[in-house]
Design an enzyme around this catalytic site. Structure first.
Site, mmCIF file in Angstrom:
data_model
loop_
_atom_site.group_PDB
_atom_site.id
_atom_site.type_symbol
_atom_site.label_atom_id
_atom_site.label_comp_id
_atom_site.label_asym_id
_atom_site.label_seq_id
_atom_site.Cartn_x
_atom_site.Cartn_y
_atom_site.Cartn_z
ATOM 1 N N LYS A 113 0.739 -0.708 -0.310
ATOM 2 C CA LYS A 113 -0.044 0.266 -0.066
ATOM 3 C C LYS A 113 0.715 1.228 0.085
ATOM 4 O O LYS A 113 0.161 2.239 -0.973
ATOM 5 C CB LYS A 113 -1.247 0.162 1.922
ATOM 6 C CG LYS A 113 -1.896 -1.456 1.327
ATOM 7 C CD LYS A 113 -3.304 -0.796 0.128
ATOM 8 C CE LYS A 113 -3.994 -1.520 0.042
ATOM 9 N NZ LYS A 113 -4.906 -2.330 0.645
ATOM 10 N N LYS A 195 -3.799 -12.180 -7.810
ATOM 11 C CA LYS A 195 -4.898 -13.095 -7.412
ATOM 12 C C LYS A 195 -5.809 -11.767 -7.820
ATOM 13 O O LYS A 195 -5.604 -10.942 -8.402
ATOM 14 C CB LYS A 195 -5.217 -12.536 -6.079
ATOM 15 C CG LYS A 195 -5.161 -11.415 -5.142
ATOM 16 C CD LYS A 195 -5.866 -11.565 -3.733
ATOM 17 C CE LYS A 195 -5.850 -10.377 -2.937
ATOM 18 N NZ LYS A 195 -7.194 -10.732 -1.400
ATOM 19 N N LYS A 198 -11.426 -7.407 -5.952
ATOM 20 C CA LYS A 198 -12.062 -7.047 -6.071
ATOM 21 C C LYS A 198 -11.999 -5.334 -7.177
ATOM 22 O O LYS A 198 -12.291 -4.349 -7.517
ATOM 23 C CB LYS A 198 -12.305 -6.080 -5.145
ATOM 24 C CG LYS A 198 -13.020 -6.850 -4.115
ATOM 25 C CD LYS A 198 -13.944 -6.495 -2.625
ATOM 26 C CE LYS A 198 -14.390 -7.517 -1.702
ATOM 27 N NZ LYS A 198 -13.384 -7.451 -0.577
HETATM 28 P P1 ADP Z 1 -10.323 -8.665 -1.569
HETATM 29 O O1 ADP Z 1 -9.273 -8.940 -1.540
HETATM 30 O O2 ADP Z 1 -11.127 -9.052 -3.476
HETATM 31 O O3 ADP Z 1 -10.020 -7.314 -1.841
HETATM 32 P P2 ADP Z 1 -11.239 -9.501 1.031
HETATM 33 O O4 ADP Z 1 -10.105 -8.812 1.198
HETATM 34 O O5 ADP Z 1 -12.306 -8.255 1.388
HETATM 35 O O6 ADP Z 1 -11.302 -8.784 -1.125
HETATM 36 O O7 ADP Z 1 -11.223 -10.669 1.451
HETATM 37 C C1 ADP Z 1 -11.915 -11.358 0.948
HETATM 38 C C2 ADP Z 1 -12.214 -12.812 2.186
HETATM 39 O O8 ADP Z 1 -11.757 -13.708 0.593
HETATM 40 C C3 ADP Z 1 -10.783 -13.086 2.363
HETATM 41 O O9 ADP Z 1 -11.155 -14.290 3.221
HETATM 42 C C4 ADP Z 1 -9.702 -13.378 1.214
HETATM 43 O O10 ADP Z 1 -8.124 -14.535 1.347
HETATM 44 C C5 ADP Z 1 -10.501 -14.030 0.249
HETATM 45 N N1 ADP Z 1 -9.874 -14.096 -1.149
HETATM 46 C C6 ADP Z 1 -10.496 -12.697 -1.758
HETATM 47 N N2 ADP Z 1 -9.363 -13.222 -2.804
HETATM 48 C C7 ADP Z 1 -9.405 -14.418 -3.589
HETATM 49 C C8 ADP Z 1 -8.393 -15.111 -4.073
HETATM 50 N N3 ADP Z 1 -8.447 -14.517 -5.201
HETATM 51 N N4 ADP Z 1 -8.473 -16.025 -3.887
HETATM 52 C C9 ADP Z 1 -8.849 -17.228 -2.480
HETATM 53 N N5 ADP Z 1 -9.714 -16.062 -1.566
HETATM 54 C C10 ADP Z 1 -9.515 -14.968 -1.486
#
Ligand code: ADP
Ligand code: TRP
Length: 332
Positions: A113, A195, A198
């Site tokens: 970040k 990965k 969002k």
């Molecule tokens: P993002 O990274 O999309 O903002 P969050 O940080 O809110 O999502 O993550 C919410 C949950 O989803 C967490 O448990 C995270 O480990 C899981 N998660 C997010 N992206 C992935 C991914 N690409 N593959 C597997 N798990 C994921």
């Protein structure tokens, strides 16, 4: 015997995608039968990037609706918004006294970040893992279903719990990552860059709310190559990702047949993507339709979140009372 306690959260920073579903929510749904579960929308965590208030609210409702549409049953679990539990910031403050600036600055997600968002390196970003530890420890949880990307944060939660226990007496269990099949599911972006998330490339991210044609278009554009030239070659990670998605959504014999064609260098990625697209469309359609229906009834969602918050508060106020006592802050 009382049930083991489970906590997990998803940030309200946008639309949920396949990574959230397969990395997190699918485990929540399996856990709800046998554990005491607290699942929440992490709206405080979303504040690090200063979201527009109007968007934040609809994001919180949508994340809740998409969780329910994916199979989470609000009668079986407490589903709530993080900011409805004032005990979380209370414990966060206590844990901040046990967290060191040096260790927080070393966290990879923080360093990333700092590199990418130089204009907004706020203290909330630095203490993000402390707030996450408070979310978990406030229910004295034993198990935390999260994707692989969150393992380091969980290790920090264990460190803070241990420090508290060493200083004030044994109180917090050390929370462990939990996954049903023990494999950490990580869904890559369809462009092969990191990965699925969002906020990265939305054209390479499949959202639970994407309509049938959008799903088809995104999958047909997923990164592939000319195919293997030697039998039983190792798969590039973006091809592995397509096979993973197929394994998660298609019938086993379908995946098996495409794997065989990969191993014998006869695979046609166009056909494979067409098949995957249709299976994904069929998989996501009921979730999308249910989530849309739930979002139409804001009152019902509000009731669910309120009831979840009541249950969340009942559990966390007990923890705070216990922690205050151990710390010598029981004055009355
Ligand atoms: P993002 O990274 O999309 O903002 P969050 O940080 O809110 O999502 O993550 C919410 C949950 O989803 C967490 O448990 C995270 O480990 C899981 N998660 C997010 N992206 C992935 C991914 N690409 N593959 C597997 N798990 C994921
Ligand atoms: N930090 C997590 C993520 O980005 C979301 C989260 C916040 C969380 N608090 C939590 C996950 C507590 C599990 C437990 O994915």
């Amino acid at each position: 015997m009382s049930k083991e306690i489970v906590v997990s959260g998803i940030r309200s920073t946008g639309y949920l995608h396949l990574g959230n579903y397969f990395g997190a929510i699918q485990n929540y749904v399996l856990m709800q039968e046998n554990y005491e579960c607290y699942f929440f929308v992490a709206d405080y965590h979303a504040l690090t990037t200063h979201p527009d208030p109007k968007e934040l609210k609809s994001n919180v409702f949508r994340v809740a609706a998409e969780n329910i549409a994916s199979g989470l049953d609000p009668n079986k679990v407490a589903l709530f918004a993080q900011s409805d539990i004032p005990e979380i910031p209370e414990l966060y403050l206590m844990l901040n006294m046990l967290a060191y600036k040096g260790e927080l600055e070393k966290v990879p997600t923080f360093k990333e970040k700092v590199r990418n968002h130089t204009d907004n390196v706020n203290a909330g970003l630095l203490t993000y893992p402390v707030l996450m530890a408070a979310d978990i420890l406030v229910h004295r949880a034993a198990k935390v279903p999260v994707g692989k990307d969150q393992e380091q944060h969980l290790e920090m939660a264990r460190n803070f719990a241990e420090r508290f226990n060493n200083r004030y007496g044994d109180f917090f269990p050390e929370p462990q990552v939990f996954r049903f099949n023990n494999d950490a599911v990580k869904i890559m972006s369809l462009d092969g860059n990191g990965k699925m998330s969002k906020s990265e490339n939305v054209n390479a991210t499949i959202f639970l709310s994407d309509d049938d044609n959008t799903i088809r278009k995104k999958i047909m554009k997923a990164k592939t190559d000319a195919g293997p030239t030697e039998h039983n070659s190792e798969m590039p990670d973006y091809i592995q990702n397509l096979f993973l998605l197929m394994q998660l959504t298609s019938r086993p014999e379908v995946t098996e047949s495409f794997k065989n064609s990969f191993n014998t260098c006869t695979v046609r990625y166009g056909d494979m993507k067409k098949q995957l697209a249709e299976d994904m469309v069929a998989f996501l359609r009921p979730i999308r339709e249910k989530a849309a229906e739930l979002q139409k009834d804001e009152d019902a969602l509000r009731r669910i979140l309120k009831e979840g918050a009541d249950r969340g508060r009942a559990s966390s106020s007990k923890t705070i009372a216990g922690a205050r006592k151990l710390m010598g802050m029981n004055y009355y």
